[in-house]
Enzyme design. Sequence first.
Site, PDB file in Angstrom:
ATOM      1  N   GLN A 104       0.908  -1.215   0.069  1.00 33.75           N
ATOM      2  CA  GLN A 104      -0.033   0.148  -0.005  1.00 33.75           C
ATOM      3  C   GLN A 104       0.944   1.088  -0.143  1.00 33.75           C
ATOM      4  O   GLN A 104       1.999   1.151   0.119  1.00 33.75           O
ATOM      5  CB  GLN A 104      -0.676  -0.052   1.247  1.00 33.75           C
ATOM      6  N   ALA A 164      -3.264  -0.834   6.333  1.00 33.08           N
ATOM      7  CA  ALA A 164      -4.118  -1.818   5.810  1.00 33.08           C
ATOM      8  C   ALA A 164      -3.246  -3.012   5.349  1.00 33.08           C
ATOM      9  O   ALA A 164      -3.982  -4.129   5.455  1.00 33.08           O
ATOM     10  CB  ALA A 164      -4.396  -1.040   4.415  1.00 33.08           C
ATOM     11  N   TYR A 165      -2.117  -3.078   5.122  1.00 25.32           N
ATOM     12  CA  TYR A 165      -1.419  -4.202   4.824  1.00 25.32           C
ATOM     13  C   TYR A 165      -1.015  -4.947   5.981  1.00 25.32           C
ATOM     14  O   TYR A 165      -1.132  -6.012   5.899  1.00 25.32           O
ATOM     15  CB  TYR A 165       0.241  -3.554   4.223  1.00 25.32           C
ATOM     16  N   GLY A 166      -0.606  -4.561   7.259  1.00 27.27           N
ATOM     17  CA  GLY A 166      -0.573  -5.101   8.249  1.00 27.27           C
ATOM     18  C   GLY A 166      -1.830  -5.807   8.681  1.00 27.27           C
ATOM     19  O   GLY A 166      -1.534  -7.068   9.104  1.00 27.27           O
TER      20      GLY A 166
END
Length: 260
Positions: A104, A164-166
């Site tokens: 992201q 968001a990725y995490g």
Amino acid sequence: MTDKRDTTSLGLLTGKVVFITGASRGIGAAAARLFAREGAAVVLAARGTDALAQVVAEVRADGGVAEAVTMDLADDASIRAAVARVGELHGRLDGAFNNAAAGQTPGPLDSTSEQDIDQTFTVNFRAQWTAMTAQAALMRRTGGGAIVNTSSIGSRRANPELPAYGAMKRALNSLTESAAVTWGRAGIRVNAIAPGATATEMIESWETLSPGTIERINAATPLGRMARPREVAEVAAWLLSDRASMVTGALVPVDGGAGA
């Protein structure tokens, strides 16, 4: 000086058919080369056909067995077709390394866009579920297999620069554990690796967007450097091998101690 890790094979994956996503670059490409040297017949999947063809050519030039399939993680039908192609080519699937992912745009939670949320959900979670279920169905035909998912150090703690990725990688951890319990009696092991920062094209793009990223990463890593893609692939190879026959439902850090 030659790095012996690049030339010495232990035969960890001899006789196995292994499917690798995101195989055109970075960790996936390193895994393709390594798994083939360890004796696997590899089927490599990615969107980038030119880069994928180059990796296939390198594996074959080194004496390995490799095929390529085009796959778009945003398209469920494309994922299922790619897994089905493995069955057409080899009649079975022994191992799957679900490595493909989408990052992201780095930034705090209040600047994370809906597009970032949607993309990371689609590629880093839903596509992994689609791939895993298709892979497990194929593995059941021949008595089982092993699946390894690529998670992230960012799934194990707060991830304020890539929220968001995490979050989606943490969801993938839960999915991995659930799959391990669900499919264990079918002889299917499911694990995940959680790499820290790895010297790939993604890190280079983050460095461009936020200069000093690599320096900060190295300073925060007890071993003082990022992982090489090959080092991450080595852990996946072990988890896919029979040497890890009693390991399932695990999340294995590959982060140089950064998550300790």
